[in-house]
Design an enzyme around this catalytic site. Structure first.
Site, PDB file in Angstrom:
ATOM      1  N   GLY A  90      -5.575   8.741  18.293  1.00 47.82           N
ATOM      2  CA  GLY A  90      -6.942   9.254  18.263  1.00 47.82           C
ATOM      3  C   GLY A  90      -7.021  10.755  18.198  1.00 47.82           C
ATOM      4  O   GLY A  90      -6.432  11.442  19.015  1.00 47.82           O
ATOM      5  N   SER A  91      -7.731  11.308  17.235  1.00 45.22           N
ATOM      6  CA  SER A  91      -7.691  12.749  17.036  1.00 45.22           C
ATOM      7  C   SER A  91      -8.733  13.195  16.019  1.00 45.22           C
ATOM      8  O   SER A  91      -9.655  12.465  15.692  1.00 45.22           O
ATOM      9  CB  SER A  91      -6.286  13.157  16.585  1.00 45.22           C
ATOM     10  OG  SER A  91      -5.833  12.273  15.570  1.00 45.22           O
ATOM     11  N   ARG A  92      -8.529  14.417  15.487  1.00 40.00           N
ATOM     12  CA  ARG A  92      -9.507  15.023  14.584  1.00 40.00           C
ATOM     13  C   ARG A  92      -8.783  15.952  13.619  1.00 40.00           C
ATOM     14  O   ARG A  92      -7.749  16.537  13.954  1.00 40.00           O
ATOM     15  CB  ARG A  92     -10.518  15.803  15.425  1.00 40.00           C
ATOM     16  CG  ARG A  92     -11.503  16.685  14.674  1.00 40.00           C
ATOM     17  CD  ARG A  92     -12.391  17.395  15.664  1.00 40.00           C
ATOM     18  NE  ARG A  92     -13.350  18.293  15.028  1.00 40.00           N
ATOM     19  CZ  ARG A  92     -14.590  18.453  15.446  1.00 40.00           C
ATOM     20  NH1 ARG A  92     -15.027  17.776  16.503  1.00 40.00           N
ATOM     21  NH2 ARG A  92     -15.404  19.290  14.850  1.00 40.00           N
ATOM     22  N   ILE A 152      -5.976  18.350  15.179  1.00 44.69           N
ATOM     23  CA  ILE A 152      -6.480  18.600  16.531  1.00 44.69           C
ATOM     24  C   ILE A 152      -6.211  17.386  17.413  1.00 44.69           C
ATOM     25  O   ILE A 152      -6.567  16.259  17.062  1.00 44.69           O
ATOM     26  CB  ILE A 152      -7.989  18.903  16.501  1.00 44.69           C
ATOM     27  CG1 ILE A 152      -8.274  20.124  15.610  1.00 44.69           C
ATOM     28  CG2 ILE A 152      -8.532  19.143  17.909  1.00 44.69           C
ATOM     29  CD1 ILE A 152      -9.744  20.375  15.369  1.00 44.69           C
ATOM     30  N   MET A 177     -10.689  10.645  13.898  1.00 44.82           N
ATOM     31  CA  MET A 177      -9.869   9.448  13.772  1.00 44.82           C
ATOM     32  C   MET A 177      -9.883   8.687  15.091  1.00 44.82           C
ATOM     33  O   MET A 177      -9.517   9.254  16.128  1.00 44.82           O
ATOM     34  CB  MET A 177      -8.426   9.829  13.426  1.00 44.82           C
ATOM     35  CG  MET A 177      -8.263  10.466  12.064  1.00 44.82           C
ATOM     36  SD  MET A 177      -6.529  10.928  11.754  1.00 44.82           S
ATOM     37  CE  MET A 177      -6.442  12.456  12.689  1.00 44.82           C
TER      38      MET A 177
END
Length: 218
Positions: free
Chosen positions: A181-183, A151, A93
């Site tokens: 912002g991430s995963r 994450i 993301m």
């Protein structure tokens, strides 16, 4: 999801938005048009915390995408939370994606595991094992376990998870949020069939990520 029980601007962002508007408003009063960059910050915060309803695809064994973004990984891996081989699908993301996280399947929360860690770029493979993360293990009514891992990334410093062991989630139900912002990694049982490929742009809930093994064999 016409009955989506959450505001279009996520409550997680209300304080950030209020601060940005106040600062921009004060700057406008003193500096006029020179405050324009601060209003651009307001627009950025507003779009970052949007949380629109999404239609929920219907069908047996469907695994829904838990996050907006781009597919980074589709392939065989080891599920570190269940200690088994798995099909892994990872979604990255960026700061322009919707950041609320939705349940990929309906089921009971079997386990929630938080792990402290680093904040390297979430697009790197090592982020799955090295970054701060929070895993939710769901067990479907058919007895299939699915692991969904939030994450943190280079900029994301706050993982929010609103469920605990014993809770029940419906497919597409909002259960968490990651800021800036991430995963998200999803681990599925062997034999599951991916419905996305690396590089695909996906949307939380409305994109079908995969089919569980039992449905894939049908």
């Amino acid at each position: 999801m016409p009955d989506y029980p959450h505001p279009i601007i996520a409550s997680e962002g209300w304080a950030h938005l209020a601060i940005a508007v106040i600062v921009a408003g004060v700057a406008t009063a003193f500096f006029g048009w020179w405050s324009l960059p601060l209003w651009l910050v307001v627009v950025f915060v507003l779009q970052f915390f949007r949380d629109p309803p999404r239609a929920v695809p219907q069908g047996e064994g469907l695994v829904l995408c838990p996050a907006d973004g781009r597919v980074l990984v589709v392939g065989d891996a080891r599920d570190p939370y269940l200690g088994r081989d798995a099909l892994k699908v990872s979604i990255f993301m960026n700061v322009f994606n919707v950041h609320s996280n939705r349940a990929p399947v309906a089921g009971a929360v079997r386990e929630v595991v938080y792990t402290a860690g680093l904040f390297v770029n979430a697009s790197f493979d090592k982020a799955s094992t090295g970054n701060e993360r929070n895993a939710v293990v769901l067990r479907t009514d058919a007895g299939t376990d699915v692991t969904c891992v939030q994450i943190a990334g280079l900029i994301a410093r706050r993982i929010l998870c609103y469920v605990k062991t014993g809770d029940r989630l419906e497919a597409g139900q909002r259960y968490g949020f990651i800021r800036f912002g991430s995963r998200v990694d999803v681990y599925l049982p062997p034999g599951s069939r991916a419905r996305v490929a690396i590089g695909d742009k996906v949307k939380a809930t409305s994109t079908v990520l995969a089919e569980l093994a039992t449905a894939a064999r049908a």
